[in-house]
Design an enzyme around this catalytic site. Structure first.
Site, PDB file in Angstrom:
ATOM      1  CB  SER A 191      -0.863  -0.033   1.267  1.00  0.00           C
ATOM      2  OG  SER A 191      -1.418   1.216   1.514  1.00  0.00           O
ATOM      3  CE1 TYR A 194      -3.982  -2.180   5.085  1.00  0.00           C
ATOM      4  CE2 TYR A 194      -3.380   0.083   4.556  1.00  0.00           C
ATOM      5  CZ  TYR A 194      -3.720  -1.197   4.158  1.00  0.00           C
ATOM      6  OH  TYR A 194      -3.776  -1.495   2.810  1.00  0.00           O
TER       7      TYR A 194
HETATM    8  P1  NAD Z   1     -11.166  -6.150   0.525  1.00  0.00           P
HETATM    9  O1  NAD Z   1     -11.437  -6.067   1.996  1.00  0.00           O
HETATM   10  O2  NAD Z   1     -12.281  -5.892  -0.409  1.00  0.00           O
HETATM   11  O3  NAD Z   1     -10.508  -7.547   0.166  1.00  0.00           O
HETATM   12  C1  NAD Z   1      -9.701  -8.256   1.080  1.00  0.00           C
HETATM   13  C2  NAD Z   1     -10.222  -9.675   1.159  1.00  0.00           C
HETATM   14  O4  NAD Z   1      -9.408 -10.382   2.100  1.00  0.00           O
HETATM   15  C3  NAD Z   1     -11.668  -9.746   1.687  1.00  0.00           C
HETATM   16  O5  NAD Z   1     -12.511 -10.434   0.781  1.00  0.00           O
HETATM   17  C4  NAD Z   1     -11.551 -10.474   3.018  1.00  0.00           C
HETATM   18  O6  NAD Z   1     -12.656 -11.338   3.280  1.00  0.00           O
HETATM   19  C5  NAD Z   1     -10.248 -11.242   2.858  1.00  0.00           C
HETATM   20  N1  NAD Z   1      -9.651 -11.521   4.157  1.00  0.00           N
HETATM   21  C6  NAD Z   1      -9.529 -10.682   5.215  1.00  0.00           C
HETATM   22  N2  NAD Z   1      -9.005 -11.334   6.258  1.00  0.00           N
HETATM   23  C7  NAD Z   1      -8.768 -12.609   5.853  1.00  0.00           C
HETATM   24  C8  NAD Z   1      -8.262 -13.764   6.496  1.00  0.00           C
HETATM   25  N3  NAD Z   1      -7.914 -13.744   7.791  1.00  0.00           N
HETATM   26  N4  NAD Z   1      -8.173 -14.910   5.792  1.00  0.00           N
HETATM   27  C9  NAD Z   1      -8.549 -14.966   4.478  1.00  0.00           C
HETATM   28  N5  NAD Z   1      -9.070 -13.895   3.816  1.00  0.00           N
HETATM   29  C10 NAD Z   1      -9.168 -12.733   4.496  1.00  0.00           C
HETATM   30  O7  NAD Z   1      -9.964  -5.124   0.257  1.00  0.00           O
HETATM   31  P2  NAD Z   1      -9.333  -4.600  -1.115  1.00  0.00           P
HETATM   32  O8  NAD Z   1      -9.588  -3.141  -1.144  1.00  0.00           O
HETATM   33  O9  NAD Z   1      -9.741  -5.465  -2.252  1.00  0.00           O
HETATM   34  O10 NAD Z   1      -7.780  -4.808  -0.807  1.00  0.00           O
HETATM   35  C11 NAD Z   1      -7.042  -5.905  -1.320  1.00  0.00           C
HETATM   36  C12 NAD Z   1      -5.584  -5.726  -0.940  1.00  0.00           C
HETATM   37  O11 NAD Z   1      -5.080  -4.508  -1.498  1.00  0.00           O
HETATM   38  C13 NAD Z   1      -5.321  -5.646   0.554  1.00  0.00           C
HETATM   39  O12 NAD Z   1      -4.121  -6.335   0.834  1.00  0.00           O
HETATM   40  C14 NAD Z   1      -5.144  -4.169   0.811  1.00  0.00           C
HETATM   41  O13 NAD Z   1      -4.318  -3.938   1.948  1.00  0.00           O
HETATM   42  C15 NAD Z   1      -4.477  -3.734  -0.467  1.00  0.00           C
HETATM   43  N6  NAD Z   1      -4.672  -2.321  -0.778  1.00  0.00           N
HETATM   44  C16 NAD Z   1      -5.913  -1.852  -1.112  1.00  0.00           C
HETATM   45  C17 NAD Z   1      -6.082  -0.501  -1.411  1.00  0.00           C
HETATM   46  C18 NAD Z   1      -7.422   0.074  -1.781  1.00  0.00           C
HETATM   47  O14 NAD Z   1      -7.496   1.293  -1.969  1.00  0.00           O
HETATM   48  N7  NAD Z   1      -8.483  -0.713  -1.924  1.00  0.00           N
HETATM   49  C19 NAD Z   1      -4.975   0.370  -1.375  1.00  0.00           C
HETATM   50  C20 NAD Z   1      -3.727  -0.144  -1.008  1.00  0.00           C
HETATM   51  C21 NAD Z   1      -3.595  -1.497  -0.743  1.00  0.00           C
END
Ligand code: NAD
Length: 323
Positions: A129, A154
């Site tokens: 991130s 985070y």
């Molecule tokens: P999201 O919450 O929609 O997706 C994350 C998924 O991980 C969820 O479906 C959740 O059920 C699953 N999850 C959580 N804990 C878990 C566990 N213990 N075991 C198995 N599965 C688990 O989030 P997103 O926005 O799609 O983010 C995806 C990745 O991208 C993450 O690693 C996040 O840190 C990173 N990220 C996202 C953004 C953003 O703006 N959306 C920005 C920077 C980084």
């Protein structure tokens, strides 16, 4: 290619699964449907995967080594690459419950890497991130910044995941590509994130809360551009005979003020936002902006969707699917 996508039912994961299945990859999804937001929404995220796709969803938790091991055993033949997207996301919730964030994001990542090694999988693409850039990072953020002063649990949990992936590369010769996503938005965006939350509130005629004076800035990246970058990273790693370590920013490479974002959303929705001003939050970066020159040179990454166009596409999706 056989790909294990963790977090497959989430916002970014479900888009990636669709793209990979669409080009004929064999995909195993891993997700525990964490209750941070509704399971039904995550099931709907995966509804777009075509019936004929070579896709299998393994429900399991990163906090369980046995669950993770099962994901590697689910289908015959070794998994070529793990794309690790599963995490607890969200800066504010991490301040409230840092232990859970570390359990999932740090220990979960370590468990996944150990399981991959045991299963003979030699390649990892890790979703990090822009939050890893903290008080010691100059703008625009560049990948070689020290990233030693993160502002929230985070952010530090994501940085720790990056470091675990690095030593797996160093000690075990895993190929590792870390991708630092900058505020991702678009259809299926997490409901806690600003664009989604503000769209709902403005559409319902409710006030929105803005922290600070509206001048904080974010580099917003449309989901299709992010998926392009992830797929390019997977393919570049697969084509390289050497197990290398890479870090890339994936951002829109333009920053927009919070106030500017709210105005764009108001225009896309056709309503005038009502704003309630709240104090700044110390866990939030005042500004993010990606230098994407490395991703451009090495992955061909070139974000295409402007924030105005992307907000319009988000609002159209929200009206059709999420309200
Ligand atoms: P999201 O919450 O929609 O997706 C994350 C998924 O991980 C969820 O479906 C959740 O059920 C699953 N999850 C959580 N804990 C878990 C566990 N213990 N075991 C198995 N599965 C688990 O989030 P997103 O926005 O799609 O983010 C995806 C990745 O991208 C993450 O690693 C996040 O840190 C990173 N990220 C996202 C953004 C953003 O703006 N959306 C920005 C920077 C980084």
């Amino acid at each position: 290619m056989k790909v294990l996508v963790t977090g497959a039912a989430g916002f970014i994961g479900s888009h990636l699964v669709e793209r990979l299945c669409g080009r004929g990859d064999s995909v195993i999804g891993f997700d525990n449907f964490d209750p941070f937001y509704a399971r039904a929404r995550k099931e709907a995220n995966l509804a777009g995967v075509p019936e004929r796709a070579d896709f299998h969803l393994q429900e399991g938790d990163l906090r369980s080594s046995a669950d993770i091991a099962r994901a590697f055993e689910i289908a015959p033949g070794a998994i070529d690459v793990v794309v690790h997207l599963a995490a607890l996301a969200g800066i504010r919730p991490s301040v409230v419950d840092p232990e859970r964030f570390y359990d999932v994001n740090v220990m979960g990542t370590l468990r996944l890497i150990e399981a991959a090694k045991r299963a003979g999988c030699r390649r990892l693409v890790f979703a990090s991130s822009s939050s890893v850039y903290g008080l010691d990072s100059a703008l625009p953020f560049q990948e070689d910044a020290a990233c030693g002063r993160p502002l929230s649990p985070y952010a530090s949990s994501k940085r720790a995941g990056e470091l675990a992936a690095f030593h797996a590369h160093h000690l075990d010769r895993l190929a590792v590509t870390t991708l630092r996503f900058f505020t991702v938005y678009g259809p299926r965006q997490r409901p806690d994130l600003a664009i989604h939350k503000f769209t709902r509130l403005i559409s319902e005629g409710q006030p929105i809360e803005l922290h600070g004076d509206g001048s904080s800035e974010r580099d917003y990246t449309f989901i299709d551009d992010i998926v392009d970058g992830v797929v390019a990273a997977i393919d570049r790693q697969a084509a390289d005979p050497e197990p290398r370590h890479h870090v890339y920013n994936l951002g829109g490479s333009r920053s927009t003020s919070l106030r500017g974002l709210v105005d764009l959303l108001g225009q896309a929705i056709g309503e005038t936002p009502r704003i309630v001003w709240k104090p700044d939050r110390p866990e939030d970066l005042p500004r993010t902006l990606a230098d994407v020159s490395r991703a451009h040179a090495e992955l061909g990454f070139s974000p295409r969707v402007t924030l105005a166009e992307g907000c319009g596409r988000f609002v159209a999706w929200w009206r059709a699917h999420a309200r």
